[in-house]
Design a protein around this motif. Structure first.
Motif, PDB file in Angstrom:
ATOM      1  N   GLY A 136       0.814  -1.200   0.000  1.00  0.00           N
ATOM      2  CA  GLY A 136       0.000   0.000   0.000  1.00  0.00           C
ATOM      3  C   GLY A 136       0.853   1.256   0.000  1.00  0.00           C
ATOM      4  O   GLY A 136       1.946   1.276   0.558  1.00  0.00           O
ATOM      5  N   VAL A 137       0.342   2.313  -0.629  1.00  0.00           N
ATOM      6  CA  VAL A 137       1.042   3.600  -0.694  1.00  0.00           C
ATOM      7  C   VAL A 137       0.109   4.675  -0.151  1.00  0.00           C
ATOM      8  O   VAL A 137      -1.043   4.803  -0.589  1.00  0.00           O
ATOM      9  CB  VAL A 137       1.459   3.945  -2.144  1.00  0.00           C
ATOM     10  N   ILE A 138       0.601   5.463   0.818  1.00  0.00           N
ATOM     11  CA  ILE A 138      -0.187   6.539   1.419  1.00  0.00           C
ATOM     12  C   ILE A 138       0.678   7.787   1.530  1.00  0.00           C
ATOM     13  O   ILE A 138       1.880   7.753   1.251  1.00  0.00           O
ATOM     14  CB  ILE A 138      -0.710   6.151   2.818  1.00  0.00           C
ATOM     15  N   ASN A 139       0.085   8.890   1.957  1.00  0.00           N
ATOM     16  CA  ASN A 139       0.836  10.056   2.410  1.00  0.00           C
ATOM     17  C   ASN A 139       0.159  10.597   3.661  1.00  0.00           C
ATOM     18  O   ASN A 139      -0.693   9.925   4.253  1.00  0.00           O
ATOM     19  CB  ASN A 139       0.969  11.118   1.308  1.00  0.00           C
ATOM     20  N   SER A 140       0.510  11.780   4.083  1.00  0.00           N
ATOM     21  CA  SER A 140      -0.014  12.311   5.341  1.00  0.00           C
ATOM     22  C   SER A 140      -1.516  12.570   5.300  1.00  0.00           C
ATOM     23  O   SER A 140      -2.161  12.684   6.343  1.00  0.00           O
ATOM     24  CB  SER A 140       0.716  13.609   5.706  1.00  0.00           C
ATOM     25  N   LEU A 141      -2.095  12.662   4.089  1.00  0.00           N
ATOM     26  CA  LEU A 141      -3.521  12.957   3.969  1.00  0.00           C
ATOM     27  C   LEU A 141      -4.387  11.721   3.775  1.00  0.00           C
ATOM     28  O   LEU A 141      -5.571  11.748   4.093  1.00  0.00           O
ATOM     29  CB  LEU A 141      -3.753  13.926   2.805  1.00  0.00           C
ATOM     30  N   GLY A 142      -3.808  10.642   3.250  1.00  0.00           N
ATOM     31  CA  GLY A 142      -4.613   9.450   3.024  1.00  0.00           C
ATOM     32  C   GLY A 142      -3.980   8.505   2.030  1.00  0.00           C
ATOM     33  O   GLY A 142      -2.797   8.605   1.705  1.00  0.00           O
ATOM     34  N   ILE A 143      -4.795   7.573   1.499  1.00  0.00           N
ATOM     35  CA  ILE A 143      -4.268   6.556   0.597  1.00  0.00           C
ATOM     36  C   ILE A 143      -3.989   7.151  -0.780  1.00  0.00           C
ATOM     37  O   ILE A 143      -4.623   8.103  -1.216  1.00  0.00           O
ATOM     38  CB  ILE A 143      -5.223   5.358   0.474  1.00  0.00           C
ATOM     39  N   VAL A 144      -3.010   6.545  -1.464  1.00  0.00           N
ATOM     40  CA  VAL A 144      -2.606   6.998  -2.794  1.00  0.00           C
ATOM     41  C   VAL A 144      -2.819   5.896  -3.829  1.00  0.00           C
ATOM     42  O   VAL A 144      -3.306   6.140  -4.920  1.00  0.00           O
ATOM     43  CB  VAL A 144      -1.124   7.437  -2.786  1.00  0.00           C
ATOM     44  N   GLY A 145      -2.417   4.659  -3.484  1.00  0.00           N
ATOM     45  CA  GLY A 145      -2.572   3.560  -4.427  1.00  0.00           C
ATOM     46  C   GLY A 145      -1.880   2.308  -3.945  1.00  0.00           C
ATOM     47  O   GLY A 145      -1.538   2.178  -2.766  1.00  0.00           O
ATOM     48  N   ILE A 146      -1.641   1.377  -4.878  1.00  0.00           N
ATOM     49  CA  ILE A 146      -1.054   0.076  -4.563  1.00  0.00           C
ATOM     50  C   ILE A 146       0.092  -0.200  -5.533  1.00  0.00           C
ATOM     51  O   ILE A 146      -0.039   0.022  -6.743  1.00  0.00           O
ATOM     52  CB  ILE A 146      -2.113  -1.039  -4.662  1.00  0.00           C
ATOM     53  N   ILE A 147       1.218  -0.689  -5.007  1.00  0.00           N
ATOM     54  CA  ILE A 147       2.382  -1.011  -5.838  1.00  0.00           C
ATOM     55  C   ILE A 147       1.994  -2.047  -6.889  1.00  0.00           C
ATOM     56  O   ILE A 147       1.412  -3.089  -6.577  1.00  0.00           O
ATOM     57  CB  ILE A 147       3.555  -1.540  -4.985  1.00  0.00           C
ATOM     58  N   ASP A 148       2.340  -1.776  -8.143  1.00  0.00           N
ATOM     59  CA  ASP A 148       2.020  -2.670  -9.252  1.00  0.00           C
ATOM     60  C   ASP A 148       3.241  -3.465  -9.704  1.00  0.00           C
ATOM     61  O   ASP A 148       3.236  -4.689  -9.709  1.00  0.00           O
ATOM     62  CB  ASP A 148       1.447  -1.859 -10.416  1.00  0.00           C
ATOM     63  N   ASN A 149       4.310  -2.771 -10.073  1.00  0.00           N
ATOM     64  CA  ASN A 149       5.545  -3.421 -10.524  1.00  0.00           C
ATOM     65  C   ASN A 149       6.750  -2.696  -9.940  1.00  0.00           C
ATOM     66  O   ASN A 149       6.665  -1.506  -9.594  1.00  0.00           O
ATOM     67  CB  ASN A 149       5.639  -3.437 -12.054  1.00  0.00           C
ATOM     68  N   THR A 150       7.883  -3.412  -9.854  1.00  0.00           N
ATOM     69  CA  THR A 150       9.109  -2.815  -9.320  1.00  0.00           C
ATOM     70  C   THR A 150      10.293  -3.159 -10.201  1.00  0.00           C
ATOM     71  O   THR A 150      10.323  -4.202 -10.862  1.00  0.00           O
ATOM     72  CB  THR A 150       9.406  -3.307  -7.887  1.00  0.00           C
ATOM     73  N   SER A 151      11.281  -2.259 -10.198  1.00  0.00           N
ATOM     74  CA  SER A 151      12.607  -2.542 -10.740  1.00  0.00           C
ATOM     75  C   SER A 151      13.575  -2.362  -9.576  1.00  0.00           C
ATOM     76  O   SER A 151      13.163  -2.268  -8.430  1.00  0.00           O
ATOM     77  CB  SER A 151      12.928  -1.601 -11.898  1.00  0.00           C
ATOM     78  N   SER A 152      14.847  -2.295  -9.851  1.00  0.00           N
ATOM     79  CA  SER A 152      15.827  -2.182  -8.766  1.00  0.00           C
ATOM     80  C   SER A 152      15.628  -0.919  -7.942  1.00  0.00           C
ATOM     81  O   SER A 152      15.672  -0.957  -6.704  1.00  0.00           O
ATOM     82  CB  SER A 152      17.248  -2.211  -9.340  1.00  0.00           C
ATOM     83  N   ASN A 153      15.401   0.219  -8.609  1.00  0.00           N
ATOM     84  CA  ASN A 153      15.330   1.494  -7.895  1.00  0.00           C
ATOM     85  C   ASN A 153      14.039   2.272  -8.134  1.00  0.00           C
ATOM     86  O   ASN A 153      13.908   3.400  -7.659  1.00  0.00           O
ATOM     87  CB  ASN A 153      16.519   2.378  -8.283  1.00  0.00           C
ATOM     88  N   TYR A 154      13.086   1.672  -8.848  1.00  0.00           N
ATOM     89  CA  TYR A 154      11.843   2.376  -9.130  1.00  0.00           C
ATOM     90  C   TYR A 154      10.666   1.420  -9.011  1.00  0.00           C
ATOM     91  O   TYR A 154      10.823   0.193  -9.045  1.00  0.00           O
ATOM     92  CB  TYR A 154      11.866   2.994 -10.533  1.00  0.00           C
ATOM     93  N   SER A 155       9.484   1.986  -8.869  1.00  0.00           N
ATOM     94  CA  SER A 155       8.272   1.176  -8.808  1.00  0.00           C
ATOM     95  C   SER A 155       7.104   1.973  -9.370  1.00  0.00           C
ATOM     96  O   SER A 155       7.092   3.199  -9.327  1.00  0.00           O
ATOM     97  CB  SER A 155       7.982   0.746  -7.361  1.00  0.00           C
ATOM     98  N   THR A 156       6.133   1.239  -9.908  1.00  0.00           N
ATOM     99  CA  THR A 156       4.918   1.868 -10.412  1.00  0.00           C
ATOM    100  C   THR A 156       3.769   1.553  -9.462  1.00  0.00           C
ATOM    101  O   THR A 156       3.735   0.503  -8.818  1.00  0.00           O
ATOM    102  CB  THR A 156       4.570   1.379 -11.825  1.00  0.00           C
ATOM    103  N   VAL A 157       2.826   2.478  -9.395  1.00  0.00           N
ATOM    104  CA  VAL A 157       1.713   2.384  -8.447  1.00  0.00           C
ATOM    105  C   VAL A 157       0.389   2.497  -9.209  1.00  0.00           C
ATOM    106  O   VAL A 157       0.225   3.399 -10.042  1.00  0.00           O
ATOM    107  CB  VAL A 157       1.783   3.513  -7.398  1.00  0.00           C
TER     108      VAL A 157
END
Length: 274
Positions: A136-157
């Motif tokens: 799960g991905v959030i910030n101080s205000l609330g939810i943002v999304g869900i991790i979909d794919n990852t590489s070594s240093n990056y990820s998509t949500v």
């Protein structure tokens, strides 16, 4: 007009020299690949410098928004401190959200789409930082999304502004659950469906993450009820939820690890197979 003609007449030799010089430089650049590559390289250097400065100015102008968000987050943390009875009773992060500080990865949004039906974000954290699919991905205000794919240093949500997104959510004041999705229209609103008619709801009530999710901890903010519709055929509510987050303006986010997710999924699979 007469003054222009007089100027050309008086400086005709110099103007002719500059014209011939320009033509000769142009022909020289076009006929020599080395010269042409140098000119293109210089142009790219200049344009790159301009873009970098524009980006720096944009980030500087955005500091006020970021500072406001930090101030609000600090206010929440201070309220926890002020409401604690003593220093030994100060609530920890894991007692608030069910997470340990080591289970949170701080990251930054480096790309964000919000004008299509299937929107995604890109973060500057990947598998080397411990990011995995379905976090799960959030910030101080609330939810943002869900991790979909990852590489070594990056990820998509998968953004919550994605028509394929389905998140378990509930009314904060009760345990009535529903399914949170997006209809592909406004970037400021999502929809909570399948809320039973027995639920007591009204405009302005807060919607949070539900306890049935293995991705998000319970009670993370999502938004407030803006509009309520009731389906007489299904006897369920469809609720228009105004997001706390401005999904068109995201900076730093928190990626949440879930240590119990695999255990819960394996247990549920085992129960289904029996």
């Amino acid at each position: 007009m007469q003054q222009i003609f007089n100027f050309i007449y008086k400086n005709s030799n110099r103007l002719l020299f500059l014209l011939l010089l320009g033509i000769s430089l142009f022909l020289s650049i076009q006929s020599h690949s080395y010269h042409r590559s140098k000119i293109i390289s210089s142009a790219n250097f200049l344009s790159g410098g301009v873009y970098e400065r524009i980006n720096n100015v944009s980030e500087y102008l955005n500091l006020r928004t970021q500072n406001d968000a930090l101030a609000q987050e600090n206010a929440k943390l201070r309220s926890l401190l002020f409401n604690a009875k003593d220093t030994t009773a100060i609530p920890k992060l894991d007692s608030i959200k069910g997470l340990h500080p080591d289970d949170i990865i701080v990251s930054k949004v480096i790309h964000n789409t919000f004008n299509t039906h299937e929107n995604y974000l890109t973060l500057n954290s990947g598998s080397l930082q411990g990011v995995k699919q379905d976090m799960g991905v959030i910030n101080s205000l609330g939810i943002v999304g869900i991790i979909d794919n990852t590489s070594s240093n990056y990820s998509t949500v998968i953004s919550i502004l994605n028509v394929k997104s389905q998140i378990n959510a509930k009314l904060k004041k009760s345990n009535h659950f529903g399914s949170l999705s997006w209809n592909g229209k406004s970037t400021g609103f999502v929809q909570l469906t399948d809320v039973p008619r027995l639920a007591s709801i009204r405009k302005g009530d807060t919607i949070v993450t539900g306890g049935q999710s293995v991705i998000f901890p319970e009670n993370i903010n999502i938004g407030t009820i803006d509009k309520i519709e009731f389906d007489n055929q299904t006897h369920y509510y469809t609720i228009q939820v105004k997001l706390f987050n401005d999904m068109t303006n995201l900076g730093h986010v928190y990626i949440l690890k879930s240590k119990n997710r695999e255990e819960i999924i394996n247990l549920e699979k085992k129960s289904k197979n029996e």
